[in-house]
Motif scaffolding. Sequence first.
Motif, mmCIF file in Angstrom:
data_model
loop_
_atom_site.group_PDB
_atom_site.id
_atom_site.type_symbol
_atom_site.label_atom_id
_atom_site.label_comp_id
_atom_site.label_asym_id
_atom_site.label_seq_id
_atom_site.Cartn_x
_atom_site.Cartn_y
_atom_site.Cartn_z
ATOM 1 N N THR A 127 0.813 -1.221 0.000
ATOM 2 C CA THR A 127 0.000 0.000 0.000
ATOM 3 C C THR A 127 0.846 1.270 0.000
ATOM 4 O OG1 THR A 127 -0.122 0.122 2.425
ATOM 5 C CG2 THR A 127 -1.807 -1.188 1.301
ATOM 6 N N HIS A 128 2.087 1.201 0.517
ATOM 7 C CA HIS A 128 2.935 2.383 0.638
ATOM 8 C C HIS A 128 4.383 2.006 0.322
ATOM 9 C CE1 HIS A 128 -0.584 3.676 2.898
ATOM 10 N NE2 HIS A 128 -0.167 4.915 2.759
ATOM 11 N N ARG A 129 5.189 3.038 0.105
ATOM 12 C CA ARG A 129 6.615 2.831 -0.084
ATOM 13 C C ARG A 129 7.382 3.881 0.715
ATOM 14 N NH1 ARG A 129 7.584 3.318 -6.162
ATOM 15 N NH2 ARG A 129 5.355 3.546 -6.357
ATOM 16 N N ALA A 130 8.531 3.471 1.245
ATOM 17 C CA ALA A 130 9.458 4.395 1.910
ATOM 18 C C ALA A 130 10.787 4.301 1.178
ATOM 19 C CB ALA A 130 9.631 4.033 3.382
ATOM 20 N N ARG A 131 11.373 5.465 0.827
ATOM 21 C CA ARG A 131 12.579 5.480 -0.006
ATOM 22 C C ARG A 131 13.633 6.390 0.630
ATOM 23 N NH1 ARG A 131 10.728 7.667 -5.041
ATOM 24 N NH2 ARG A 131 10.134 5.575 -5.686
ATOM 25 N N PHE A 132 14.882 5.923 0.609
ATOM 26 C CA PHE A 132 15.991 6.751 1.092
ATOM 27 C C PHE A 132 17.257 6.395 0.324
ATOM 28 C CE2 PHE A 132 16.109 2.956 3.738
ATOM 29 C CZ PHE A 132 17.462 2.666 3.859
ATOM 30 N N GLY A 133 18.251 7.262 0.397
ATOM 31 C CA GLY A 133 19.533 7.024 -0.255
ATOM 32 C C GLY A 133 20.546 6.462 0.723
ATOM 33 N N ALA A 134 21.345 5.501 0.243
ATOM 34 C CA ALA A 134 22.386 4.883 1.065
ATOM 35 C C ALA A 134 23.749 5.116 0.411
ATOM 36 C CB ALA A 134 22.132 3.384 1.222
ATOM 37 N N THR A 135 24.699 5.589 1.192
ATOM 38 C CA THR A 135 26.042 5.899 0.696
ATOM 39 C C THR A 135 26.929 4.665 0.755
ATOM 40 O OG1 THR A 135 25.805 8.160 1.512
ATOM 41 C CG2 THR A 135 28.038 7.422 1.016
ATOM 42 N N ALA A 136 27.737 4.466 -0.292
ATOM 43 C CA ALA A 136 28.634 3.307 -0.346
ATOM 44 C C ALA A 136 29.634 3.336 0.805
ATOM 45 C CB ALA A 136 29.368 3.300 -1.684
ATOM 46 N N GLY A 137 30.131 2.118 1.146
ATOM 47 C CA GLY A 137 31.178 2.037 2.158
ATOM 48 C C GLY A 137 30.857 1.144 3.331
ATOM 49 N N ASP A 138 29.932 0.194 3.178
ATOM 50 C CA ASP A 138 29.548 -0.702 4.276
ATOM 51 C C ASP A 138 29.124 0.084 5.518
ATOM 52 O OD1 ASP A 138 30.005 -3.135 2.916
ATOM 53 O OD2 ASP A 138 32.159 -2.949 3.267
ATOM 54 N N MET A 139 28.393 1.155 5.305
ATOM 55 C CA MET A 139 27.945 1.991 6.425
ATOM 56 C C MET A 139 26.712 1.389 7.085
ATOM 57 S SD MET A 139 28.583 5.881 5.144
ATOM 58 C CE MET A 139 30.210 6.390 4.530
ATOM 59 N N ILE A 140 26.601 1.605 8.391
ATOM 60 C CA ILE A 140 25.488 1.073 9.172
ATOM 61 C C ILE A 140 24.374 2.120 9.242
ATOM 62 C CG2 ILE A 140 24.759 0.206 11.429
ATOM 63 C CD1 ILE A 140 27.646 -0.711 11.883
ATOM 64 N N TYR A 141 23.163 1.699 8.873
ATOM 65 C CA TYR A 141 21.988 2.564 8.937
ATOM 66 C C TYR A 141 20.995 1.972 9.947
ATOM 67 C CZ TYR A 141 23.487 5.111 4.771
ATOM 68 O OH TYR A 141 24.197 5.892 3.882
ATOM 69 N N GLN A 142 20.481 2.833 10.824
ATOM 70 C CA GLN A 142 19.447 2.431 11.769
ATOM 71 C C GLN A 142 18.088 2.858 11.213
ATOM 72 O OE1 GLN A 142 19.983 0.591 14.315
ATOM 73 N NE2 GLN A 142 22.214 0.774 14.584
ATOM 74 N N LEU A 143 17.201 1.882 11.042
ATOM 75 C CA LEU A 143 15.851 2.146 10.547
ATOM 76 C C LEU A 143 14.891 2.097 11.731
ATOM 77 C CD1 LEU A 143 17.472 1.377 7.992
ATOM 78 C CD2 LEU A 143 15.408 0.213 7.152
ATOM 79 N N HIS A 144 14.233 3.209 12.005
ATOM 80 C CA HIS A 144 13.290 3.304 13.122
ATOM 81 C C HIS A 144 11.867 3.345 12.585
ATOM 82 C CE1 HIS A 144 11.145 5.869 16.310
ATOM 83 N NE2 HIS A 144 11.191 4.627 16.753
ATOM 84 N N TYR A 145 11.040 2.373 12.989
ATOM 85 C CA TYR A 145 9.657 2.265 12.530
ATOM 86 C C TYR A 145 8.709 2.714 13.647
ATOM 87 C CZ TYR A 145 12.210 -1.049 9.577
ATOM 88 O OH TYR A 145 13.140 -1.644 8.762
ATOM 89 N N GLY A 146 7.731 3.525 13.283
ATOM 90 C CA GLY A 146 6.725 3.923 14.251
ATOM 91 C C GLY A 146 6.976 5.307 14.825
ATOM 92 N N PRO A 147 6.179 5.666 15.847
ATOM 93 C CA PRO A 147 5.137 4.831 16.460
ATOM 94 C C PRO A 147 3.945 4.623 15.523
ATOM 95 C CG PRO A 147 5.092 7.034 17.387
ATOM 96 C CD PRO A 147 6.298 6.986 16.501
ATOM 97 N N THR A 148 3.344 3.427 15.669
ATOM 98 C CA THR A 148 2.203 3.047 14.856
ATOM 99 C C THR A 148 1.257 2.213 15.705
ATOM 100 O OG1 THR A 148 1.528 1.858 12.859
ATOM 101 C CG2 THR A 148 3.437 1.005 14.024
ATOM 102 N N ASP A 149 0.012 2.098 15.281
ATOM 103 C CA ASP A 149 -0.975 1.352 16.066
ATOM 104 C C ASP A 149 -1.032 -0.121 15.688
ATOM 105 O OD1 ASP A 149 -2.048 1.739 13.583
ATOM 106 O OD2 ASP A 149 -3.916 2.645 14.269
#
Length: 317
Positions: free
Chosen positions: A282-304
């Motif tokens: 139903t939805h999409r979330a999009r972001f850019g990721a930089t090369a270099g084996d970098m660590i990204y934290q994805l935070h979801y919510g708050p949601t019901d």
Amino acid sequence: MRLPPVIALLATCTLSLAACDSAPPSPPPPPPPAGTDAGTEPGDTQAPRTSVASSRPAEGSQGLYPVELYYDGTASRPGVYLRKALTVTFTGPMEPSLAQVTLSNRTDTSIEPRSLTGQWSSDHRTLTVTLPAPEEGGPPLEASSTYALDLTRLKDAAGNPLDGAPVLGDGKLDFTTGARESLLEHACTHALVNTAEALNAAPTPFAFPPTTDEGHKRYRLTLPGGEGSYQGYSEFISAPDADETVTLFLSREVPLTVRNDTEGVDVPVELLATEPACAGITHRARFGATAGDMIYQLHYGPTDHATFEFILERQTK
């Protein structure tokens, strides 16, 4: 004494008028037999006729997604196929034995009109017309094309022809399709076919979040929380040698924030509703990721909702 002729004539007329005045009035006409309603006999065009109350797509709408992907496990070759459903709801019950409509492509008139048979709802007020992919190949509806669905062969329960006004006018449902999107339809195939990997999100970014960075994969993520408020974290590792665009195709709208933990910066996220191309997205979330084996934290919510699914897609920029 004999009255003169003129006076006798006047006396006779006076007596006649008095007799007429004293006559009882004529009885009113009898009421129609019980169970009848004047003006509603089959074919009576003077009675109010049934018309279109609503439709999907709406009359004159633009940008309708041309296809729906679905999984058919009963087919001779089980797999993902294409179809498109159109629905029309009427102001009153219709004649259920009449369900034939005609679909014409007004952009490419070389394509032969398609004769289709719809399915009536139990109350005979809603007709659903499901368009399969043509036997000769191609999609149910062509992209960026104008169509007309001819409903003029339909009749209401009293046998009256359909009243096109005020919604349709000419008795044809007109609409225009939009463009198709290959990445969305690719994600749909994974949403329909792949078995989801079930994971529990971490309550904090320091509580060993699960890794969710495999392209073309279907994830089912359960968020910690309670009392109608849930949120949590997962982790994404960027490619070693190429910048990427990362898209999560979500089963429902879930707020998402992303942080490049390696560089200590927040990353912009675009969250949008998708076209109705398939069940499960139903939805999409999009972001850019930089090369270099970098660590990204994805935070979801708050949601019901505690649990949702997503298909992750990675594209090199």
